[in-house]
Design an enzyme around this catalytic site. Structure first.
Site, PDB file in Angstrom:
ATOM      1  N   HIS A 117       0.834  -1.210   0.000  1.00  9.80           N
ATOM      2  CA  HIS A 117       0.000   0.000   0.000  1.00  9.80           C
ATOM      3  C   HIS A 117       0.870   1.263   0.000  1.00  9.80           C
ATOM      4  O   HIS A 117       2.048   1.204  -0.379  1.00  9.80           O
ATOM      5  CB  HIS A 117      -1.009  -0.056   1.160  1.00  9.80           C
ATOM      6  CG  HIS A 117      -1.660  -1.404   1.280  1.00  9.80           C
ATOM      7  ND1 HIS A 117      -2.664  -1.805   0.446  1.00  9.80           N
ATOM      8  CD2 HIS A 117      -1.388  -2.474   2.102  1.00  9.80           C
ATOM      9  CE1 HIS A 117      -3.009  -3.057   0.755  1.00  9.80           C
ATOM     10  NE2 HIS A 117      -2.251  -3.479   1.738  1.00  9.80           N
ATOM     11  N   GLU A 154      -2.014   0.107   8.091  1.00  5.69           N
ATOM     12  CA  GLU A 154      -1.159  -0.938   7.516  1.00  5.69           C
ATOM     13  C   GLU A 154      -0.031  -0.309   6.709  1.00  5.69           C
ATOM     14  O   GLU A 154       1.102  -0.801   6.724  1.00  5.69           O
ATOM     15  CB  GLU A 154      -1.999  -1.871   6.642  1.00  5.69           C
ATOM     16  CG  GLU A 154      -1.185  -3.002   6.035  1.00  5.69           C
ATOM     17  CD  GLU A 154      -1.947  -3.802   5.005  1.00  5.69           C
ATOM     18  OE1 GLU A 154      -3.143  -3.526   4.784  1.00  5.69           O
ATOM     19  OE2 GLU A 154      -1.329  -4.702   4.392  1.00  5.69           O
ATOM     20  N   HIS A 209       2.956  -6.980   4.433  1.00  5.76           N
ATOM     21  CA  HIS A 209       1.569  -6.593   4.700  1.00  5.76           C
ATOM     22  C   HIS A 209       1.166  -6.981   6.118  1.00  5.76           C
ATOM     23  O   HIS A 209       1.872  -7.716   6.806  1.00  5.76           O
ATOM     24  CB  HIS A 209       0.613  -7.317   3.726  1.00  5.76           C
ATOM     25  CG  HIS A 209       0.704  -6.848   2.322  1.00  5.76           C
ATOM     26  ND1 HIS A 209      -0.202  -5.989   1.754  1.00  5.76           N
ATOM     27  CD2 HIS A 209       1.629  -7.108   1.358  1.00  5.76           C
ATOM     28  CE1 HIS A 209       0.143  -5.738   0.499  1.00  5.76           C
ATOM     29  NE2 HIS A 209       1.254  -6.408   0.230  1.00  5.76           N
ATOM     30  N   GLU A 291       1.792 -11.660   5.435  1.00  7.49           N
ATOM     31  CA  GLU A 291       0.795 -10.979   6.260  1.00  7.49           C
ATOM     32  C   GLU A 291       1.250 -11.212   7.701  1.00  7.49           C
ATOM     33  O   GLU A 291       1.144 -12.307   8.242  1.00  7.49           O
ATOM     34  CB  GLU A 291      -0.608 -11.561   6.035  1.00  7.49           C
ATOM     35  CG  GLU A 291      -1.123 -11.441   4.604  1.00  7.49           C
ATOM     36  CD  GLU A 291      -1.712 -10.056   4.297  1.00  7.49           C
ATOM     37  OE1 GLU A 291      -1.675  -9.171   5.188  1.00  7.49           O
ATOM     38  OE2 GLU A 291      -2.202  -9.859   3.173  1.00  7.49           O
TER      39      GLU A 291
END
Ligand code: ZN
Length: 327
Positions: A117, A154, A209, A291
């Site tokens: 992101h 995040e 992430h 993640e």
């Protein structure tokens, strides 16, 4: 605080069909991660980063102790919000930085780190919602990512862990490039993120992430590229090497952080295989996503918001990459 936008990662298509035999195969191939997981289970300390990490660090699951690593296995627990980069701005996304690689076992190796992101994505909905071709289909350019209930995004998390990771890898001698370093307004799009790794001829790429799942869903998982051959996507040459990379990262992440593998994806292996991520589908070099935990779970978010824990996360990822690149 001004965080707005979708709370969660893009919805995933049903993957039940992948689960059965694939899960068995994955389980059979991850002795490192599974051995560490068994140690973690036997410790039974659901909350203790410290004791669980110490116990599993001594487990035979350790495939790499990163010999020669200046900081190998050490964590003074001090907050280092900037990842201890010692950098004072500038430098772009890693291309052409003057820092250069230090002598070390990874000299000559190129690692691309992809902080998931971008903190500015939510200000650019039209740009990031534009669809891009990921080979199998089209998908949004990028997403805002998730956030903890208290508003730690995040995008901030991924940058912090990635910068810590860069510091560790550069100490090993690697040349590290970023896809973005909060040095652009939004993005890049997922296809460009893949292209950066490809053009760098990276020896390994990791996309960092944290998940945005339901409370009670906890733990980390590493996402491996499935075999895809469609349009511009052809992951067949990188499936095996990416699995090796991902298994090593999962095993070391578990050992160093003491955090459990996901209790909601991967059936306890800490591994998942996906064919719907442009960043993986379009990669021509070994690449995985991690993640690191679930930002929407209170226990996980307590870890994710701790600088000391993020240092451990970066250490675990670094050790996995070092193990992969040293063979
Ligand atoms: Zn994400």
């Amino acid at each position: 605080m001004s965080y707005v936008g979708p709370d969660f990662e893009p919805p995933r298509p049903p993957r039940r069909a992948l689960r059965g035999p694939l899960t068995v195969a994955v389980a059979a191939l991850v002795p490192g991660a599974l051995a560490g997981w068994l140690v973690w289970q036997s410790v039974g300390n659901d909350d203790g980063d410290g004791s669980a990490a110490q116990a599993s660090t001594s487990a035979p699951a350790n495939r790499s102790t990163a010999p020669g690593a200046p900081d190998g296995g050490k964590d003074d627990g001090k907050e280092r919000p900037d990842g201890g980069t010692g950098r004072s701005g500038g430098g772009g996304s890693g291309d052409g930085r003057s820092g250069g690689a230090e002598p070390g076992p990874l000299k000559g190796k190129v690692v691309v780190v992809d902080p998931g992101h971008n903190p500015g994505n939510f200000r650019h909905p039209s740009e990031i919602n534009r669809e891009v071709d990921i080979g199998t289909n089209s998908k949004e350019c990028d997403t805002t990512g998730t956030a903890t209930n208290a508003g730690y995004t995040e995008a901030r998390f991924t940058l912090d862990v990635s910068r810590r990771l860069r510091t560790l890898l550069e100490k090993e001698g690697a040349t590290v490039k970023f896809t973005q370093d909060d040095d652009r307004a939004w993005g890049p799009c997922v296809d460009e993120r893949a292209e950066i790794g490809n053009k760098a001829a990276a020896d390994a790429v990791v996309s960092v992430h944290a998940d945005g799942s339901a409370a009670g869903n906890r733990g980390f998982h590493v996402i491996l590229p499935g075999s895809v051959h469609s349009g511009a996507a052809d992951t067949r040459p990188i499936v095996a090497s990416s699995r090796d990379l991902g298994e090593r990262i999962a095993g070391r992440f578990l050992s160093v952080t003491g955090s459990p593998p996901s209790n909601y994806i991967g059936d306890g292996t800490g591994l998942d295989v996906r064919k719907d991520l442009g960043g993986l589908n379009l990669s021509t070099v070994p690449k995985v996503f991690i993640e690191c935990g679930n930002m929407r779970d209170s226990k996980d978010s307590a870890r994710l918001t701790s600088g000391a824990w993020r240092q451990k996360a970066a250490q675990g990822i670094s050790e996995g990459i070092v193990s992969f690149l040293r063979g």
